[in-house]
Scaffold this motif. Structure first.
Motif, PDB file in Angstrom:
ATOM      1  N   CYS A 314      -6.322  50.194 -21.317  1.00  0.00           N
ATOM      2  CA  CYS A 314      -5.412  49.048 -21.169  1.00  0.00           C
ATOM      3  C   CYS A 314      -6.247  47.806 -21.456  1.00  0.00           C
ATOM      4  CB  CYS A 314      -4.856  48.990 -19.744  1.00  0.00           C
ATOM      5  SG  CYS A 314      -3.984  47.451 -19.376  1.00  0.00           S
ATOM      6  N   GLN A 315      -5.730  46.938 -22.308  1.00  0.00           N
ATOM      7  CA  GLN A 315      -6.518  45.769 -22.729  1.00  0.00           C
ATOM      8  C   GLN A 315      -6.051  44.490 -22.069  1.00  0.00           C
ATOM      9  OE1 GLN A 315      -8.603  48.289 -25.103  1.00  0.00           O
ATOM     10  NE2 GLN A 315      -9.074  46.151 -24.839  1.00  0.00           N
ATOM     11  N   ARG A 316      -5.203  44.583 -21.056  1.00  0.00           N
ATOM     12  CA  ARG A 316      -4.644  43.357 -20.473  1.00  0.00           C
ATOM     13  C   ARG A 316      -5.721  42.527 -19.770  1.00  0.00           C
ATOM     14  NH1 ARG A 316       0.773  41.972 -20.197  1.00  0.00           N
ATOM     15  NH2 ARG A 316       1.680  43.143 -21.910  1.00  0.00           N
ATOM     16  N   TYR A 327     -11.892  52.166 -18.957  1.00  0.00           N
ATOM     17  CA  TYR A 327     -11.184  53.090 -19.859  1.00  0.00           C
ATOM     18  C   TYR A 327     -10.995  52.494 -21.250  1.00  0.00           C
ATOM     19  CZ  TYR A 327     -10.121  56.424 -16.147  1.00  0.00           C
ATOM     20  OH  TYR A 327     -10.225  57.359 -15.149  1.00  0.00           O
ATOM     21  N   ARG A 328     -11.658  51.380 -21.551  1.00  0.00           N
ATOM     22  CA  ARG A 328     -11.500  50.769 -22.874  1.00  0.00           C
ATOM     23  C   ARG A 328     -12.086  51.653 -23.961  1.00  0.00           C
ATOM     24  NH1 ARG A 328     -11.815  44.501 -22.939  1.00  0.00           N
ATOM     25  NH2 ARG A 328     -10.353  44.116 -21.280  1.00  0.00           N
ATOM     26  N   PRO A 329     -11.695  51.562 -25.203  1.00  0.00           N
ATOM     27  CA  PRO A 329     -10.572  50.756 -25.675  1.00  0.00           C
ATOM     28  C   PRO A 329      -9.263  51.541 -25.622  1.00  0.00           C
ATOM     29  CG  PRO A 329     -11.686  51.732 -27.545  1.00  0.00           C
ATOM     30  CD  PRO A 329     -12.403  52.222 -26.320  1.00  0.00           C
ATOM     31  N   VAL A 330      -8.148  50.864 -25.925  1.00  0.00           N
ATOM     32  CA  VAL A 330      -6.854  51.539 -25.959  1.00  0.00           C
ATOM     33  C   VAL A 330      -6.822  52.530 -27.115  1.00  0.00           C
ATOM     34  CG1 VAL A 330      -4.448  51.184 -26.640  1.00  0.00           C
ATOM     35  CG2 VAL A 330      -5.447  49.774 -24.847  1.00  0.00           C
ATOM     36  N   ASP A 636      -4.803  39.532 -24.479  1.00  0.00           N
ATOM     37  CA  ASP A 636      -4.955  40.972 -24.690  1.00  0.00           C
ATOM     38  C   ASP A 636      -5.366  41.185 -26.148  1.00  0.00           C
ATOM     39  OD1 ASP A 636      -4.501  43.651 -25.208  1.00  0.00           O
ATOM     40  OD2 ASP A 636      -2.745  43.765 -23.906  1.00  0.00           O
ATOM     41  N   CYS A 637      -6.511  41.858 -26.369  1.00  0.00           N
ATOM     42  CA  CYS A 637      -7.000  42.003 -27.745  1.00  0.00           C
ATOM     43  C   CYS A 637      -6.115  42.937 -28.563  1.00  0.00           C
ATOM     44  CB  CYS A 637      -8.442  42.476 -27.769  1.00  0.00           C
ATOM     45  SG  CYS A 637      -8.651  44.156 -27.190  1.00  0.00           S
ATOM     46  N   ARG A 638      -5.205  43.645 -27.899  1.00  0.00           N
ATOM     47  CA  ARG A 638      -4.242  44.484 -28.626  1.00  0.00           C
ATOM     48  C   ARG A 638      -3.293  43.606 -29.447  1.00  0.00           C
ATOM     49  NH1 ARG A 638      -0.210  48.597 -27.947  1.00  0.00           N
ATOM     50  NH2 ARG A 638      -1.271  49.861 -26.415  1.00  0.00           N
ATOM     51  N   LYS A 641      -6.758  38.488 -31.149  1.00  0.00           N
ATOM     52  CA  LYS A 641      -8.007  38.900 -31.799  1.00  0.00           C
ATOM     53  C   LYS A 641      -8.980  39.508 -30.782  1.00  0.00           C
ATOM     54  CE  LYS A 641     -10.217  34.324 -31.783  1.00  0.00           C
ATOM     55  NZ  LYS A 641      -9.784  33.896 -30.508  1.00  0.00           N
ATOM     56  N   CYS A 642     -10.020  40.139 -31.291  1.00  0.00           N
ATOM     57  CA  CYS A 642     -11.060  40.720 -30.436  1.00  0.00           C
ATOM     58  C   CYS A 642     -11.692  39.609 -29.601  1.00  0.00           C
ATOM     59  CB  CYS A 642     -12.120  41.377 -31.322  1.00  0.00           C
ATOM     60  SG  CYS A 642     -13.577  41.909 -30.419  1.00  0.00           S
ATOM     61  N   VAL A 643     -11.826  39.866 -28.299  1.00  0.00           N
ATOM     62  CA  VAL A 643     -12.438  38.845 -27.460  1.00  0.00           C
ATOM     63  C   VAL A 643     -13.895  39.199 -27.130  1.00  0.00           C
ATOM     64  CG1 VAL A 643     -10.279  37.991 -26.495  1.00  0.00           C
ATOM     65  CG2 VAL A 643     -11.463  39.877 -25.355  1.00  0.00           C
ATOM     66  N   GLY A 644     -14.398  40.204 -27.808  1.00  0.00           N
ATOM     67  CA  GLY A 644     -15.831  40.483 -27.726  1.00  0.00           C
ATOM     68  C   GLY A 644     -16.292  41.125 -26.431  1.00  0.00           C
ATOM     69  N   CYS A 645     -15.530  42.078 -25.907  1.00  0.00           N
ATOM     70  CA  CYS A 645     -15.984  42.719 -24.660  1.00  0.00           C
ATOM     71  C   CYS A 645     -17.159  43.651 -24.931  1.00  0.00           C
ATOM     72  CB  CYS A 645     -14.845  43.464 -23.970  1.00  0.00           C
ATOM     73  SG  CYS A 645     -14.489  45.089 -24.649  1.00  0.00           S
ATOM     74  N   GLY A 646     -17.302  44.057 -26.183  1.00  0.00           N
ATOM     75  CA  GLY A 646     -18.484  44.835 -26.554  1.00  0.00           C
ATOM     76  C   GLY A 646     -18.277  46.331 -26.634  1.00  0.00           C
ATOM     77  N   VAL A 647     -17.158  46.829 -26.110  1.00  0.00           N
ATOM     78  CA  VAL A 647     -17.043  48.285 -25.992  1.00  0.00           C
ATOM     79  C   VAL A 647     -16.967  48.964 -27.362  1.00  0.00           C
ATOM     80  CG1 VAL A 647     -14.527  48.698 -25.809  1.00  0.00           C
ATOM     81  CG2 VAL A 647     -16.096  49.988 -24.401  1.00  0.00           C
ATOM     82  N   CYS A 648     -16.276  48.341 -28.314  1.00  0.00           N
ATOM     83  CA  CYS A 648     -16.111  49.017 -29.617  1.00  0.00           C
ATOM     84  C   CYS A 648     -17.448  49.173 -30.347  1.00  0.00           C
ATOM     85  CB  CYS A 648     -15.070  48.289 -30.472  1.00  0.00           C
ATOM     86  SG  CYS A 648     -13.413  48.395 -29.760  1.00  0.00           S
ATOM     87  N   PRO A 649     -18.214  48.068 -30.537  1.00  0.00           N
ATOM     88  CA  PRO A 649     -19.499  48.269 -31.221  1.00  0.00           C
ATOM     89  C   PRO A 649     -20.481  49.119 -30.409  1.00  0.00           C
ATOM     90  CG  PRO A 649     -19.242  45.956 -30.526  1.00  0.00           C
ATOM     91  CD  PRO A 649     -17.928  46.644 -30.300  1.00  0.00           C
ATOM     92  N   THR A 650     -20.498  48.946 -29.095  1.00  0.00           N
ATOM     93  CA  THR A 650     -21.486  49.689 -28.286  1.00  0.00           C
ATOM     94  C   THR A 650     -21.245  51.189 -28.346  1.00  0.00           C
ATOM     95  OG1 THR A 650     -21.648  47.821 -26.795  1.00  0.00           O
ATOM     96  CG2 THR A 650     -22.482  49.902 -25.964  1.00  0.00           C
ATOM     97  N   GLU A 654     -12.996  52.315 -31.772  1.00  0.00           N
ATOM     98  CA  GLU A 654     -12.139  51.155 -32.054  1.00  0.00           C
ATOM     99  C   GLU A 654     -10.772  51.347 -31.442  1.00  0.00           C
ATOM    100  OE1 GLU A 654     -10.752  52.415 -36.530  1.00  0.00           O
ATOM    101  OE2 GLU A 654     -12.623  51.292 -36.300  1.00  0.00           O
ATOM    102  N   LEU A 655     -10.035  50.236 -31.357  1.00  0.00           N
ATOM    103  CA  LEU A 655      -8.658  50.311 -30.879  1.00  0.00           C
ATOM    104  C   LEU A 655      -7.893  51.251 -31.796  1.00  0.00           C
ATOM    105  CD1 LEU A 655      -7.410  46.655 -30.223  1.00  0.00           C
ATOM    106  CD2 LEU A 655      -8.239  48.308 -28.580  1.00  0.00           C
ATOM    107  N   ASP A 656      -7.070  52.088 -31.207  1.00  0.00           N
ATOM    108  CA  ASP A 656      -6.303  53.028 -32.023  1.00  0.00           C
ATOM    109  C   ASP A 656      -4.837  52.880 -31.631  1.00  0.00           C
ATOM    110  OD1 ASP A 656      -5.150  55.100 -33.339  1.00  0.00           O
ATOM    111  OD2 ASP A 656      -6.524  56.649 -32.602  1.00  0.00           O
TER     112      ASP A 656
HETATM  113  S1  SF4 Z   1     -14.590  45.098 -28.519  1.00  0.00           S
HETATM  114 FE1  SF4 Z   1     -12.936  43.669 -29.050  1.00  0.00          FE
HETATM  115  S2  SF4 Z   1     -11.308  44.960 -29.925  1.00  0.00           S
HETATM  116 FE2  SF4 Z   1     -12.726  46.337 -28.847  1.00  0.00          FE
HETATM  117  S3  SF4 Z   1     -11.805  46.538 -26.818  1.00  0.00           S
HETATM  118 FE3  SF4 Z   1     -13.307  44.870 -26.678  1.00  0.00          FE
HETATM  119  S4  SF4 Z   1     -12.143  42.997 -27.040  1.00  0.00           S
HETATM  120 FE4  SF4 Z   1     -10.852  44.726 -27.741  1.00  0.00          FE
END
Ligand code: SF4
Length: 667
Positions: A314-316, A327-330, A636-638, A641-650, A654-656
């Motif tokens: 949940c990206q709220r 539990y990120r990302p969605v 909500d990044c869903r 735009k991406c708010v840079g929480c870091g989970v996707c690159p780390t 990616e959001l699916d």
């Molecule tokens: S890295 Fe960006 S797109 Fe991915 S879950 Fe975090 S805020 Fe959303």
């Protein structure tokens, strides 16, 4: 209530407990981690229970079907043909454990592998425990009735902090040494998974390993590596397991503290052991295992229906919510996967209701079309669709009206705070207009009541915010009366804010029980004039214990052990919770609970849970914390735009949002 008692009292209490130990078990001293450990218990329960013996006592206990197994779709595999055997242990009663989706997934997943076998075990209710202790029965699994200690692995599902004493009780009933350091070759590996493992530190001395993140991603790998190395000594096996991504072996880390009691560091003791343990994530939920033949219990359980997990995450970004961060990302499932899974689960279970499960189902892309499609396909056979979570807006009510044409169950919304200001602080982006539109739509559609969830004790909360809760309830009541609703029923369920690790509020203090109690009384006094409005409060003492454990460290383990020895168990159950015994346990262990709950932490402080890498950057959490103090919300990044929480690159994910495609094939 939680204060440290006088020295004389401590000596007396300690002496009493010591005597009690000698009478009950006999013990010898073992040094673990520099603390006196009172484990190495002689196991009294030694007998394997047989079905005939069990049937002799079943009528003397409540809900005997909790203990018999043999349910429809349960899987009994050939014990001798399985090379690795795991008992999936849920430290709560059967009805709670059987409702848990994660357990259903792992049950089917492991048993679908020819080499592995997984059987279930739940915490016996106290009446059954009494029988077991009297008869000398060991804890057994529901499939083969084998003693739990004969399994290679005992895997606990840790869903909430208040189940820790039940873990100890189950280990003791199983005849497995409670402290990992006391286990010998031949004893099962005791592991755990689940949300609590994002800070497992308070219970690390009881476990050999923790699996972090999505269980279906890591468990099979864990079992395969265990299988390949089963002939090695236990210590060596654990060292090898610790190299698997997502596996945390706490015995391989040394913890040190500063003079002020804060953590200095958690350091790996060996080469090749990660300095932080990264959570595992299923990227493609369409391809992940999903149980199409779940066990159908003989008795009513908490969530007694077919379950369709529509997405995970949940990206709220509510700032108090741990699940929203960990539990990120969605990741959504596609329409076609959901349609096929719904068809199969309904056919294989006979359930007449299917629940669309996730942290925030109304946020699933195209949720309306999904619901329509499911009703179209199954509605004619009288099968209902239900949504466990709703957004506070008129769209959600329209959706709920669609799915609940026959049975109008309670509609629930979660504004969480009484004023727009405080909702911005916690990033609960619900406007009063949206909420009022939702309740008006609900009353128009025929509901005569709604349930609203609030929290008290939130950061920056004042008595004006409490008045805001009452004002909101008054407006909701007014909307019902304006629509001419008869027997209007508005319930506000009010829980206590507990700061959780890995959230932007992990630095915040928690209110003490006395202050929460004062706020409770304030609300109760003021609500008296609002006929038809009922307030339902969570117990402040229970929340306080939850808060201690949530941000605790390894030093709490001996207090957990003492509390258990003093008689604590089923701490999440009002009728069993004993704040006095927990207070005694902390006092005997010279632990000041306020250190863990009531103090504000600095950004520079090293946390016990920093060893676990959820993928979300600490810098992001700090910036969210700062924004909360300024009352700035984060989108909500869903949808944005991406708010840079870091989970996707780390984590390389990616959001699916494949639900957006409806029934169109994914290109
Ligand atoms: S890295 Fe960006 S797109 Fe991915 S879950 Fe975090 S805020 Fe959303």
């Amino acid at each position: 209530m939680w204060s440290v008692g006088s020295t004389a009292f401590l000596h007396l209490a300690y002496a009493q407990r010591k005597l009690c130990f000698i009478i009950r078990q006999g013990f010898e001293h073992v040094e673990i981690g520099g603390k006196l450990n009172l484990d190495n218990i002689e196991v009294r329960n030694k007998k394997q229970v047989g079905r005939e013996e069990l049937s002799r006592v079943l009528l003397s206990v409540n809900r005997p079907a909790r203990y018999t197994g043999g349910e429809y779709n349960s899987i009994v595999k050939d014990w001798d043909k399985a090379s690795v055997k795991i008992a999936l242990a849920f430290p709560d009663v059967y009805e709670v454990g059987m409702s848990h989706l994660g357990g259903r997934i792992l049950y089917g997943l492991v048993n679908s592998q020819p080499d592995y076998l997984l059987e279930r075990v739940f915490a016996p209710w106290p009446d059954m425990e009494e029988v077991m202790r009297r008869e000398g029965w060991v804890l057994y699994s529901l499939e083969s009735f084998r003693p739990v200690r004969e399994f290679d692995v005992v895997g606990f599902s840790l869903q909430y902090e208040l189940s820790f004493t039940n873990v100890l009780n189950m280990l003791e009933l199983a005849g497995i040494p409670l402290w990992s350091g006391s286990r010998r070759e031949g004893d099962p590996l005791v592991i755990a998974g689940g949300p609590v493992c994002f800070n497992p530190e308070p219970v690390t001395p009881f476990f050999d390993a923790f699996l972090i993140g999505d269980g279906e991603e890591v468990l099979l790998e864990f079992l395969a590596v265990l299988n390949q190395n089963r002939d090695r000594p236990r210590k060596e096996v654990l060292s090898i397991l610790a190299t698997i991504e997502g596996v945390y072996v706490p015995g391989l880390y040394k913890v040190s503290y500063n003079d002020d009691g804060t953590l200095r560091e958690t350091r790996p003791l060996q080469e090749g052991i990660p300095s932080r343990v990264k959570k595992r994530v299923v990227q493609n939920l369409d391809q992940a295992y999903y149980p199409l033949n779940p066990v159908v219990p003989f008795l009513d359980i908490v969530h007694d229906r077919a379950v369709l997990e529509v997405m995970r995450g949940c990206q709220r970004a509510c700032r108090f919510c741990q699940a929203g961060m960990t539990y990120r990302p969605v990741r959504e499932k596609s329409f076609s996967t959901l349609a096929n899974q719904a068809q199969a689960v309904l056919e294989n279970t006979g359930y007449e209701e299917i629940s669309l499960a996730s942290l925030s189902t109304a946020d699933y892309s195209n949720v309306e079309r999904l619901v329509e499609a499911l009703i179209k396909r199954h509605g004619a056979r009288g099968i209902g669709v239900s949504l466990p979570s709703l957004r506070a807006d008129a769209f959600s009510v329209k959706l709920a009206s669609e799915v609940q044409k026959v049975r109008k169950t309670t509609l629930t919304f979660a504004p969480e705070a009484g004023t727009e200001r405080l909702r911005r602080v916690i990033n609960k982006n619900v406007s009063e207009e949206d909420l009022m539109a939702a309740v008006e739509a609900a009353f128009t559609a025929g509901w005569n009541g709604v349930k609203l969830y609030f929290m008290i004790g939130l950061p920056t909360e004042t008595y004006e915010d409490l008045d805001g809760i009452l004002d909101l309830l008054s407006r909701v009541r007014g909307a019902g009366r304006a629509k001419g609703v008869k027997r209007l029923n508005i319930t506000a369920s009010i829980s206590n804010f507990v700061p959780k690790p890995h959230t932007p509020f992990q630095w915040e203090p928690q209110l003490k029980p006395a202050e929460l109690e004062a706020r409770r009384r304030y609300l109760l006094n003021k609500v008296k004039g609002l006929k038809g409005v009922h307030l339902d409060f969570h117990d402040p003492e229970t929340s306080y214990l939850e808060g201690i454990m949530a941000r605790g460290d390894r030093r709490l383990a001996s207090a957990i052990y003492r509390a258990y020895r003093l008689g604590c168990k089923f701490d999440g159950w009002k009728e069993f919770f004993r704040a006095d015994l927990w207070s005694q346990a902390f006092a005997e262990d010279n632990i000041d609970p306020d250190f863990y709950t009531a103090r504000r932490r600095e950004y520079t402080e090293v946390f016990p849970w920093d060893i676990i890498d959820s993928g979300v950057d600490k810098e992001y959490l700090i910036s969210e914390h700062e924004r909360s103090r300024l009352g700035i919300s984060t989108p909500d990044c869903r949808y944005d735009k991406c708010v840079g929480c870091g989970v996707c690159p780390t984590l390389g994910v990616e959001l699916d949002l494949r639900g957006e495609e409806g029934f169109a094939p994914k290109s």
